[in-house]
Design a protein around this motif. Structure first.
Motif, short mmCIF file in Angstrom:
data_model
loop_
_atom_site.label_atom_id
_atom_site.label_comp_id
_atom_site.label_asym_id
_atom_site.label_seq_id
_atom_site.Cartn_x
_atom_site.Cartn_y
_atom_site.Cartn_z
N VAL A 30 0.86 -1.17 0.00
CA VAL A 30 0.00 0.00 0.00
C VAL A 30 0.90 1.23 0.00
N ALA A 31 0.64 2.14 -0.93
CA ALA A 31 1.43 3.36 -0.98
C ALA A 31 0.67 4.49 -0.33
N LEU A 32 1.41 5.29 0.43
CA LEU A 32 0.83 6.48 1.04
C LEU A 32 1.56 7.65 0.40
N ILE A 33 0.81 8.40 -0.43
CA ILE A 33 1.48 9.45 -1.19
C ILE A 33 0.87 10.80 -0.86
N GLY A 34 1.61 11.83 -1.21
CA GLY A 34 1.15 13.17 -0.92
C GLY A 34 2.34 14.09 -0.83
#
Lengths: 236, 291
Positions: A30-34
């Motif tokens: 799971v990627a957490l981007i921002g």
């Protein structure tokens, strides 16, 4: 496997994460981007118990861990590789790796895990006796990942593993991450390199200013207009 | 020349014990980032307890040593709990002041219990003075030296060859990184108090034996020596504490011989002052670290 429910993280008056709910399934990347300051690292720190969330719940394999101490969470199988790697530079590669296993209840298996880490990152075996501050940036990142693996993670959280690395090394690091996932390891990947993160992730969450903006299949998000415009620099 | 050599030898033997006092401070500071001013009084309590038992209950010097260590550890744990764990302020002054208050409490307890009288402490080794060629070796100093060297080797081994030592050094280098590899930082803090109190109580008993007695001023004396050694060697440096201890011991004993015994502490403070002005990071200190 892991679920956060409406977690809120603040440092004094400064709110870093306001009401974030994530789900990470067994075996997923799971990627957490921002953008910078979106609260990605704070989310990781909250899951790991380093900066406990002010409110909300964190469930790991059905167990509430939102109030637990970070060393307990580590032993439960949530290990993070922090941004900037945070290697102990006064120590040798060997000592850094062993530290990853020291906090476990059965560090006797350390030899076995060590062999495994060496097969993933042969360079760590070559530099085993060197002081950590003599390593290159890429080697340090591999050491940080290797040290994390020594903690036998069930959920492996990586914060900006590509930061400051040459593109060729980034490819290598991402290849290893995919390799770990192929062997069944669940991974939470925090990245500013959005394109690469979405290419290897199954699902992704886009957060801005501590709140969820978009979530979904990584492949879908690669086509999302918002992400294309803001993060990939190519208007659709 | 012979005098100089004799003084140097005596200085090395005494300095080895100073080195351990400095190690007590430097190790605690490394892990806690806090100054434990009541380290001296902690080990003083141990020496009093050990000497009391061997005088009044059962005259075994081994038992006295064991009691000195045990009581030091207990007092050390109380201080860790009361002055450090319970004082969770980010300001390092908070625990420093509470440790100072605890120091006063311990000193008053001793004064009330002993009425301020001297307390004889016997040399656990029973060695008397012997000669090596033209140089004479004081038995009590020699015992002190051997005890200190054994402890230093043990501490070195613990710090650099065990998982416990790795954790201590990890916390010393970066608390947050240590937390991120699953280290229970509070537990390591407690363990370092046990370790420093234990070897402090042990060596303090030998120090008191070489002075033949212990007084309520021993806490102050040990704290001051330990602090000076830590600063001479460089705060947080383990080899620095050893070098600083030896340096202080040699210079003190030379001063006693060539200037006069009453100048001993004056010279020690002058040395501290000189270092603070000329080389504030100490012999092996690294100065401020960025991360």
């Amino acid at each position: 496997m892991l679920e956060t429910r409406d977690i809120r993280v603040a440092y004094g008056q400064v709110v870093a994460v306001s009401g974030l709910s994530l789900r990470i399934g067994q075996g997923e990347i799971v990627a957490l981007i921002g953008p910078n300051g979106a609260g990605k690292t704070s989310t990781m720190m909250a899951i790991g118990g380093v900066v406990p969330p002010q409110s909300g719940a964190v469930l790991f394999e059905g167990e509430h861990i939102e109030g637990a101490a970070s060393h307990y969470i580590y032993r439960r199988g949530i290990v993070q590789v922090p941004e900037g790697r945070m290697i102990f530079s006064d120590m040798t590669v060997r000592e850094n790796l062993l530290l990853g296993a020291d906090a476990l209840t059965q560090p006797a298996d350390a030899e076995e895990t060590l062999a495994d880490v060496f097969s993933l990152f042969p360079v760590l075996k070559e530099r085993f006796r060197s002081r950590a501050d003599t390593l290159s940036g890429g080697q340090l990142q591999m050491l940080a990942i290797g040290r994390g693996l020594m903690g036998r993670p069930k959920l492996f959280m990586l914060d900006e593993p590509s930061l400051g690395l040459a593109p060729k090394i980034v490819d290598e690091v991402f290849e290893r991450i995919t390799g770990l996932n192929d062997r069944g390891m669940t991974i939470l990947l925090v990245e500013q390199n959005v394109r690469m993160a979405l290419q290897i992730a199954h699902r992704a969450y886009l957060i801005e200013a501590g709140a969820l903006i978009e979530e979904g299949e990584a492949k879908e998000l690669l086509k999302s207009e918002r992400i294309l415009e803001s993060y990939l620099g190519t208007a659709a | 020349m012979l005098d100089f050599a004799q003084n140097t030898l005596d200085g090395i033997m005494v300095g080895a014990s100073y080195a351990l006092l400095g190690l007590g401070f430097t190790l605690t500071f490394g892990v806690m980032r806090r100054l434990n001013l009541s380290y001296g009084p902690t080990i003083m309590m141990g020496v009093y307890a050990g000497a009391y038992v061997s005088l009044n209950v059962y005259g075994s010097l081994l038992l006295a040593l064991a009691i000195a260590v045990a009581v030091s550890v207990i007092v050390g744990l109380v201080i860790e709990g009361v002055c450090f764990r319970a004082v969770q302020s980010d300001n390092p002054l908070a625990s420093m002041v509470s440790a100072f208050a605890m120091w006063m409490v311990l000193e008053e307890i001793i004064i009330l219990l002993t009425w301020g009288r001297l307390f004889p402490v016997q040399n656990p080794s029973g060695l008397s003075t012997f000669d090596i060629g033209p140089i004479s070796v004081r038995g009590d100093y020699f015992a002190l030296f051997v005890a200190a060297v054994v402890l230093m080797v043990g501490i070195y081994w613990l710090l650099f060859h065990t998982a416990f030592g790795r954790k201590v050094r990890a916390v010393g280098e970066n608390r947050k990184s240590a937390q991120l590899v699953g280290i229970d930082v509070n537990r390591v803090s407690r363990e370092i108090f046990v370790l420093t109190s234990a070897f402090g109580g042990f060596v303090a008993f030998f120090i008191a034996a070489s002075l033949h007695q212990i007084t309520p001023g021993f806490g102050l004396w040990a704290t001051v020596k330990g602090l000076i050694v830590m600063i001479l060697g460089g705060i947080g440096s383990v080899p620095g504490a050893v070098l600083g201890g030896l340096l202080l011991g040699i210079i003190e004993l030379q001063a006693v011989w060539y200037i006069g015994a009453s100048y001993r502490d004056l010279i020690a403070f002058a040395l501290l002052f000189l270092f603070l002005v000329v080389r504030p990071r100490g012999l092996l200190g690294q100065g401020e670290r960025s991360s």
